[in-house]
Design an enzyme around this catalytic site. Sequence first.
Site, mmCIF file in Angstrom:
data_model
loop_
_atom_site.group_PDB
_atom_site.id
_atom_site.type_symbol
_atom_site.label_atom_id
_atom_site.label_comp_id
_atom_site.label_asym_id
_atom_site.label_seq_id
_atom_site.Cartn_x
_atom_site.Cartn_y
_atom_site.Cartn_z
ATOM 1 N N GLU A 269 3.111 18.101 -9.990
ATOM 2 C CA GLU A 269 3.058 17.201 -11.140
ATOM 3 C C GLU A 269 1.600 16.916 -11.514
ATOM 4 O O GLU A 269 0.748 16.737 -10.636
ATOM 5 C CB GLU A 269 3.764 15.894 -10.795
ATOM 6 C CG GLU A 269 3.714 14.857 -11.920
ATOM 7 C CD GLU A 269 4.228 13.491 -11.494
ATOM 8 O OE1 GLU A 269 4.681 12.742 -12.373
ATOM 9 O OE2 GLU A 269 4.150 13.164 -10.286
ATOM 10 N N LYS A 350 10.212 13.937 -17.683
ATOM 11 C CA LYS A 350 10.289 12.908 -16.652
ATOM 12 C C LYS A 350 10.964 11.688 -17.259
ATOM 13 O O LYS A 350 10.489 11.127 -18.255
ATOM 14 C CB LYS A 350 8.894 12.551 -16.137
ATOM 15 C CG LYS A 350 8.910 11.602 -14.937
ATOM 16 C CD LYS A 350 7.510 11.422 -14.351
ATOM 17 C CE LYS A 350 7.540 10.578 -13.086
ATOM 18 N NZ LYS A 350 6.212 10.446 -12.462
ATOM 19 N N CYS A 384 8.825 14.105 -9.683
ATOM 20 C CA CYS A 384 8.349 13.057 -8.771
ATOM 21 C C CYS A 384 9.298 11.857 -8.671
ATOM 22 O O CYS A 384 10.307 11.920 -7.979
ATOM 23 C CB CYS A 384 6.955 12.618 -9.211
ATOM 24 S SG CYS A 384 6.062 11.649 -7.961
#
Length: 521
Positions: A269, A350, A384
Amino acid sequence: MDHTKAKLIIREATVGDAPAIAALSVKVYGRADAFTRAELRGQIINFPEGQFVAEYEGVIVGHCATMIITTALAFKPHTWEEITNGGYGRIPDPDGDVLYGFEVCVDPDYRRLRIGQRLYRKRKELCQNFELKGIAFAGRMPGYYRRKRTYPNPSDYLQAVIDKKAKDQVINFQMNGGYEPRGILRDYLPKDKESGGSAVLMYWTNPLAPRDTGKAVPGLKERVPSQVRVATVQFMMRKISSRDDFEEQVEYWVDVAADYESDFVVFPELFTLALLSVEEKKLQPVEAIEKISTYTKRFVSFMQNMAVSYNINIIGGSHPTRVETEDGKSEIRNIAYTFLRDGSVHESQKLHPTPSEAKWWNIKGGYGANVIPTDCGPIGVMVCYDSEFPELARHLVNQGALMLFVPFCTDERRGYLRVRYCCQARAVENQCYVVTSGVVGNLPNVENMDVHYAESAILTPSDFPFSRDGVAADTAPNTETIAIADLSLDSLLTARQSGAVRNLRDRRFDLYRVEWTQAQG
């Protein structure tokens, strides 16, 4: 006379048909009860041979969904939610001997074309092609609502229809088609008020079925490689002199992974923030993210070329990208780009920015969580913090994902361990592989990217076919390196079917499910 194209065709559905089928489902049932695109992708990925569409002059006007299950499961009391895995369908059971139909719908504007009849016929052809014993499905009984006072028990109403003492348009239609009522399924679809929430279990016996139906049913093992090699890069953040310098570093790791004949290579990321070290002066957080977003076009083009040139699928970490919104404005979102070796590019936004990302960089949460079909099977990407929300992984696995890739960026060990523990949990509860990739090193001149901690890993479920500790490969802490492992998809699919625990198979759809909205951003 010139030859012309067929106006009406019945064909297998593809993943690309999901939006059109979803629109048809909304038209027929209304948005609240329609199939979502994700559910349709799951059906098609789990059993592509069993999903059909009717296409009239290029427009999808009919849809039929099926799966292969055992006789015991078909005739066991069940609800629609239980039997269909919440609408996502099932991978064909290796011991399956019955074709189970759980959807037929036709655009009301095209109902005089006997499309439903054609779809039912296609089911019979499929059943005979796979030499199954027969076809089962739960049919509606809309006439019951008007006769409920006379027949409080749905079974009595069904018997009255069989004895021709009562008429039900749907039941009579299905019986005329050769289907035999085998009983009532109570609470099959509680929202079906006309049927009193119940359904009639219908069965058609395949007259061509051999006595010993030993023909192998099509499972995922026949559609994906038995083994996949994955590589995860633990990328060092360091000051660079130019964009070419950054691209050289990236190409080096792609080359290494390709030399080992990896099918996938994963980057972390926000690893593209190394590009900000080129700037002559230190930028404020919002300025920095705005600046990095201007590199999007070059980054995507470069990585796309790497995937094709090195014949490898690349999970390209994540990159802050400016996105146009529906209200005509725009915002920065953290997007993971997947570059397949066929040249296609896929986005995974995300969904959950961390408090730090939202505060300092003004990054907004994205939308969508779509499985990505690849030449090595369906995959999903979670960025993440997203890995710490179990609903997202379950949603991707419901669509058919066998491997989940998690690019991450954490500043110290506690943050890293949150990601590591959650990813291990996702591997266990979803019986899938999870591959993590993190950044190490530091960027002293870039706000919010000062220090990093990572131990990238390739994680497995915890069962006998896999590594004892559930780790196929990992890396040394805070070291720039690469980890490579061979992952057996055969073992994964076997574990899902007959492992010591069967987390996916044993879910209680009568108690809970994950509802996913289709809001677009």
